[in-house]
Design an enzyme around this catalytic site. Structure first.
Site, PDB file in Angstrom:
ATOM      1  N   GLY A   1       1.250  -1.043   9.435  1.00 24.58           N
ATOM      2  CA  GLY A   1       1.064  -0.025   8.433  1.00 24.58           C
ATOM      3  C   GLY A   1       2.351  -0.070   7.342  1.00 24.58           C
TER       4      GLY A   1
ATOM      5  N   GLU B   1       2.055  -4.745  14.487  1.00 25.04           N
ATOM      6  CA  GLU B   1       0.911  -5.421  14.383  1.00 25.04           C
ATOM      7  C   GLU B   1       0.285  -5.291  12.738  1.00 25.04           C
ATOM      8  OE1 GLU B   1      -1.463  -3.994  17.575  1.00 25.04           O
ATOM      9  OE2 GLU B   1      -1.977  -2.015  16.617  1.00 25.04           O
TER      10      GLU B   1
ATOM     11  N   GLY C   1      -1.175  -5.767   9.093  1.00 24.51           N
ATOM     12  CA  GLY C   1      -2.296  -6.438   8.370  1.00 24.51           C
ATOM     13  C   GLY C   1      -1.841  -6.687   7.078  1.00 24.51           C
ATOM     14  N   ARG C   2      -2.085  -5.557   6.432  1.00 28.02           N
ATOM     15  CA  ARG C   2      -2.195  -5.674   4.714  1.00 28.02           C
ATOM     16  C   ARG C   2      -0.783  -6.155   4.315  1.00 28.02           C
ATOM     17  NH1 ARG C   2      -4.968  -1.815   1.296  1.00 28.02           N
ATOM     18  NH2 ARG C   2      -5.116  -0.534   3.570  1.00 28.02           N
TER      19      ARG C   2
ATOM     20  N   CYS D   1     -24.385  -0.173 -11.224  1.00 26.70           N
ATOM     21  CA  CYS D   1     -24.799   1.004 -12.007  1.00 26.70           C
ATOM     22  C   CYS D   1     -24.532   2.216 -11.449  1.00 26.70           C
ATOM     23  CB  CYS D   1     -26.290   1.095 -11.907  1.00 26.70           C
ATOM     24  SG  CYS D   1     -27.195  -0.462 -12.150  1.00 26.70           S
TER      25      CYS D   1
ATOM     26  N   TYR E   1      -7.914  -6.093   3.078  1.00 27.26           N
ATOM     27  CA  TYR E   1      -9.063  -4.991   3.006  1.00 27.26           C
ATOM     28  C   TYR E   1      -9.620  -5.024   1.403  1.00 27.26           C
ATOM     29  CZ  TYR E   1      -6.202  -3.230   6.745  1.00 27.26           C
ATOM     30  OH  TYR E   1      -5.734  -3.171   7.910  1.00 27.26           O
TER      31      TYR E   1
HETATM   32  C1  LIG Z   1      -4.262  -0.017  15.412  1.00 29.00           C
HETATM   33  C2  LIG Z   1      -4.112  -0.399  14.001  1.00 29.00           C
HETATM   34  N1  LIG Z   1      -3.036  -1.481  13.933  1.00 29.00           N
HETATM   35  C3  LIG Z   1      -2.616  -2.177  12.902  1.00 29.00           C
HETATM   36  C4  LIG Z   1      -3.429  -1.851  11.638  1.00 29.00           C
HETATM   37  C5  LIG Z   1      -2.998  -2.535  10.459  1.00 29.00           C
HETATM   38  O1  LIG Z   1      -2.385  -1.536   9.377  1.00 29.00           O
HETATM   39  P1  LIG Z   1      -1.992  -2.145   8.325  1.00 29.00           P
HETATM   40  O2  LIG Z   1      -2.974  -3.218   7.616  1.00 29.00           O
HETATM   41  O3  LIG Z   1      -1.813  -1.016   7.447  1.00 29.00           O
HETATM   42  O4  LIG Z   1      -0.552  -3.058   8.603  1.00 29.00           O
HETATM   43  C6  LIG Z   1      -4.415  -0.870  11.655  1.00 29.00           C
HETATM   44  C7  LIG Z   1      -5.142  -0.358  10.688  1.00 29.00           C
HETATM   45  O5  LIG Z   1      -5.957   0.329  10.407  1.00 29.00           O
HETATM   46  C8  LIG Z   1      -4.754  -0.313  12.942  1.00 29.00           C
HETATM   47  O6  LIG Z   1      -5.873   0.696  13.130  1.00 29.00           O
END
Ligand SMILES: Cc1ncc(COP(=O)(O)O)c(C=O)c1O
Length: 409
Positions: free
Chosen positions: A232, A268, A270-271, A356, A385
């Site tokens: 996050g 952990e 992601g983004r 459309c 994403y």
């Molecule tokens: C359990 C969990 N971990 C990690 C993430 C990664 O979050 P982000 O991509 O915002 O860092 C998410 C995203 O939904 C998640 O649900």
């Protein structure tokens, strides 16, 4: 950075129009970014990549040297990631795991399970007894904790700290954790606690969340090896040059690990790991004036890059001008609509896709004076994403191309 890296820039200009739109990833830039993130983290902080942000095998492989493992949130992700980066540790999280997915994960020898509810824990315990009787399966119950007032204020997507379907209420989680610690489930082993409370948090907010989670978990009075404080980390689509402050975050996590010398922290994201390495490149098909506003229609759209529609922002972009115009008639071009639009709108244009629906907008009333049909537009921050959350089949337009650039390839 909104501008594409030199490698991406050159690739986009080298592609014929018919090969657009295309996702172009700079894997060298990804590796350098992941290495810098890793370097900012202190000892005893492990880095997992949340594969849901972008599970392309080339992305996973490029990240592999820098991450301790991968977080997967479905049986599909599990099978895919286990194949793409075979042998690297996996954590199986996510809500609504089916008994079949749990069994398949146990059969694969998945290292750790983030458990979302007491019922899920019992399903896991039962499957572990059948499938893996010789080992103790490591579990981290996921807890939905209330956090200090204001800690989630900046969040774009709160998954905890309020009523949600994610994880366990602390009142339910505490007895479950104590039962696990007390050996109620002989085939399971309490490894720690997991919490992912929100996305889009700045470093100071993330540190406050981590402090809350660690203090709750260690306050339970049971022995814990790990606390996973989730992902996050903020990505700023409005100001792409502004990056999450990994150094400040690392320093904050170091203060926590110093106070808890036997605890490993895990994050952990992601983004914030992959958003910056991907660009969605396309070309302008047409430019038109409609009731005083100018629109550029590009090849592709939100069925390939749904991110601006889901998050409600303008996707940052750069224009790569293309001077050639193959037709005998005048080239459609943005006029700045002098005398038609109010002054503040002059030189602004909306970049729409081919669908459309009026919702197919990638960037609304953004400054791009002089944009012409045939110019190329390269959308930045499209590495997370993006393709994998988009509704690809609506209107059956062709899929984009995919280019994974690496100088050492
Ligand atoms: C359990 C969990 N971990 C990690 C993430 C990664 O979050 P982000 O991509 O915002 O860092 C998410 C995203 O939904 C998640 O649900």
């Amino acid at each position: 950075m909104t501008r594409p890296t030199p490698a991406v820039h050159d690739r986009v200009l080298s592609l014929p129009s018919t090969d657009l739109p295309a996702y172009v990833y700079d894997l060298d830039a990804l590796g350098a970014h992941a290495a810098a993130v890793r370097d900012a983290l202190p000892e005893r902080v492990e880095l997992y990549y949340a594969a849901k942000a972008n599970p392309e095998p080339e992305i996973l492989t490029a990240l592999r040297p820098y991450v301790d493992g991968f977080e997967v949130s479905s049986g599909g992700e599990l099978a895919h990631v286990a194949k793409a980066v075979a042998g690297h540790p996996l954590a199986f999280g996510g809500p609504g795991k089916t008994p079949e997915e749990i069994t398949a994960a146990l059969e694969r020898g998945v290292e750790r399970f983030h458990v979302e509810s007491e019922h899920e824990l019992r399903v896991l315990a039962e499957s572990a007894r059948r499938v893996a009787p010789a080992r103790r399966v490591a579990v981290l119950p996921r807890v939905n904790l209330p956090v200090a007032d204001g800690s989630l204020a900046g969040s774009s997507l709160a998954m905890g700290g309020r009523p949600t379907p994610f994880g366990m209420d602390p009142a339910q989680a505490a007895p479950v954790i104590r039962q696990l610690a007390g050996g109620t489930f002989p085939h399971l082993e309490l490894l720690g606690v997991h919490a992912h409370l929100a996305s889009g948090l700045q470093a100071a907010e993330q540190i406050a969340v981590a402090e809350s989670v660690v203090s709750w978990a260690t306050g339970l009075g049971v022995r814990l090896g790990e606390v996973n404080v989730g992902g996050g980390m903020h990505v700023d689509y409005g100001d792409p040059g502004r990056r999450f402050d990994w150094a400040a975050y690392g320093a904050g996590l170091a203060r926590i690990t110093e106070r808890h010398p036997r605890l490993t922290l895990r994050i952990e994201p992601g983004r914030a790991l992959t958003a910056y390495c991907g660009w969605y490149a396309t070309e302008v098909l047409d430019v038109k004036l409609s009731h005083g506003e100018e629109f550029a229609v590009v090849r592709g759209g939100t069925h390939h890059l749904r991110t601006p529609a889901t998050k409600g922002h303008d996707q940052p972009f750069s224009v790569l001008p293309v001077d050639a115009w193959p037709h005998s008639w005048p080239r459609p071009a943005a006029q700045g609509v002098a005398g038609v639009a109010p002054d503040r709108e002059r030189g602004r244009i909306t970049l729409a896709g081919q669908l459309c629906t009026p919702k197919d907008v990638l960037a609304r009333r953004v400054p791009a004076g002089g944009l012409r049909a045939g110019d190329r537009v390269v959308f930045a921050l499209a590495g997370a994403y993006a393709w994998n959350i988009s509704h690809h089949d609506f209107l059956m337009h062709p899929k984009p191309g995919f280019h994974f650039l690496r100088s050492t390839a």
